[in-house]
Design an enzyme around this catalytic site. Structure first.
Site, short mmCIF file in Angstrom:
data_model
loop_
_atom_site.label_atom_id
_atom_site.label_comp_id
_atom_site.label_asym_id
_atom_site.label_seq_id
_atom_site.Cartn_x
_atom_site.Cartn_y
_atom_site.Cartn_z
N ASP A 47 34.11 42.62 35.08
CA ASP A 47 34.66 43.88 34.55
C ASP A 47 34.66 44.97 35.63
O ASP A 47 33.80 44.98 36.51
CB ASP A 47 33.83 44.31 33.34
CG ASP A 47 34.57 45.31 32.46
OD1 ASP A 47 35.79 45.51 32.66
OD2 ASP A 47 33.92 45.90 31.58
N HIS B 170 42.91 44.08 40.02
CA HIS B 170 42.89 42.69 39.55
C HIS B 170 43.05 41.72 40.73
O HIS B 170 42.40 40.69 40.80
CB HIS B 170 44.00 42.44 38.52
CG HIS B 170 43.81 43.24 37.25
ND1 HIS B 170 42.59 43.31 36.60
CD2 HIS B 170 44.66 44.00 36.53
CE1 HIS B 170 42.72 44.08 35.53
NE2 HIS B 170 43.96 44.51 35.46
N GLU C 23 41.47 39.82 23.14
CA GLU C 23 41.76 41.23 22.88
C GLU C 23 42.58 41.88 24.00
O GLU C 23 43.15 42.96 23.83
CB GLU C 23 40.46 42.03 22.70
CG GLU C 23 39.74 41.77 21.38
CD GLU C 23 39.09 40.39 21.32
OE1 GLU C 23 38.59 39.92 22.36
OE2 GLU C 23 39.10 39.78 20.23
N ASN C 24 42.63 41.23 25.16
CA ASN C 24 43.31 41.85 26.31
C ASN C 24 44.84 41.92 26.15
O ASN C 24 45.51 42.62 26.90
CB ASN C 24 42.94 41.14 27.62
CG ASN C 24 41.55 41.46 28.12
OD1 ASN C 24 40.88 40.63 28.73
ND2 ASN C 24 41.07 42.68 27.88
#
Ligand code: IPE
Ligand code: IPE
Ligand code: MG
Length: 245
Positions: A25, A42, A72-73
């Site tokens: 994260d 990323h 959930e992303n």
């Protein structure tokens, strides 16, 4: 007389964790700090992952499960989701050349149906390409969520119960564990989360019942081999009791 247990300051190579989980994260915040788009974070995070997996393999860790994209992303803006999917695709393709050469076995966990046909094909190809390697097993959690995983497992068990293959009263913890995407792999000893957030965010909730949790403020793209070693030492200084004394 009391002997205070000496705190380790170096890694004890006779007690390396077998399985570690990593919640990677902080990519977005890393990019923001530099005035860059989230995608740059990323990209940098993917490079970090390669270095960390290579080091874990050298250290003798047998399994690493990394959270790359949660169920959930999908809530993120389409641009970011598209970028992440593309990055994962390239990562898998590239891993056949780089990580495979390091003897890494690459697998994915999560629900595949929602992924594009192209990614599904690439997953099959990369898994096949690395299946006979003998080094660390790297599970990439991709469209993964513990709740979805548990539902998936329960459906399988109910199907067997209704079909008369298993008696209700015989359903056990082991049966449940074996039906999870991580079936056959020991539960994680240690779960590391970077970026300062202290939650599981739907990662390995069944499997982490007795995992040691380690949180660091370091943002994932900045996480380095030294940070990994620090986490392992912290883990080795913990006293795992599993409810006993
Ligand atoms: C983790 O970094 C990567 C994914 C969730 C795909 P984030 O993108 O969550 O970064 P932050 O938390 O916004 O900094
Ligand atoms: C968890 O990070 C998922 C991954 C690292 C892939 P998130 O950034 O999505 O988690 P929350 O939203 O902060 O809980
Ligand atoms: Mg985040």
């Amino acid at each position: 007389m009391f002997f205070k247990k000496k705190r380790l300051t170096e890694i004890d190579y006779t007690r390396i964790p077998v399985h570690i989980g990593v919640i990677m994260d902080g990519n977005g915040r890393w990019a923001k700090k530099r005035g860059l788009p989230r995608s740059a974070g990323h990209q940098a995070g993917a490079d970090t992952l390669k270095k960390i997996v290579t080091e874990c393999n050298k250290m003798g860790i047998k399994y690493i499960t990394v959270y790359a994209f949660s169920t959930e992303n999908w809530k993120r803006p389409k641009d970011e989701v598209d970028f992440l999917m593309n990055l994962l695709m390239n990562y898998l393709r590239d891993a056949e050349k780089t990580l495979a050469g390091e003897n890494v076995v690459i697998r994915t966990i999560g629900s595949r149906n929602e992924l594009s046909e192209e990614i599904q094909q690439q997953i099959i190809k990369t898994e096949k390409f690395t299946e006979n390697n003998t080094g660390i097993v790297m599970n990439i959690a991709l469209n993964y969520g513990s709740r979805e995983e548990i539902i998936h497992a329960v459906r399988g068990l109910v199907r067997d119960a209704v079909g008369g293959k298993v008696k209700l009263e015989d359903i056990s913890e082991d049966m449940m564990s074996n039906r999870l995407y991580t079936g056959g792999i020991p539960d994680p000893d240690l779960i590391i989360r970077t970026s300062g957030e202290e939650r599981l965010s739907n990662f390995l909730m069944w499997q982490s019942a007795y995992s040691e949790l380690y949180f660091t403020r370091r943002l994932w793209p900045d996480f380095n081999i030294n940070d990994l070693h620090t986490a392992i030492i912290a883990y080795q200084n913990r006293n795992r009791r599993y409810g006993g004394v």
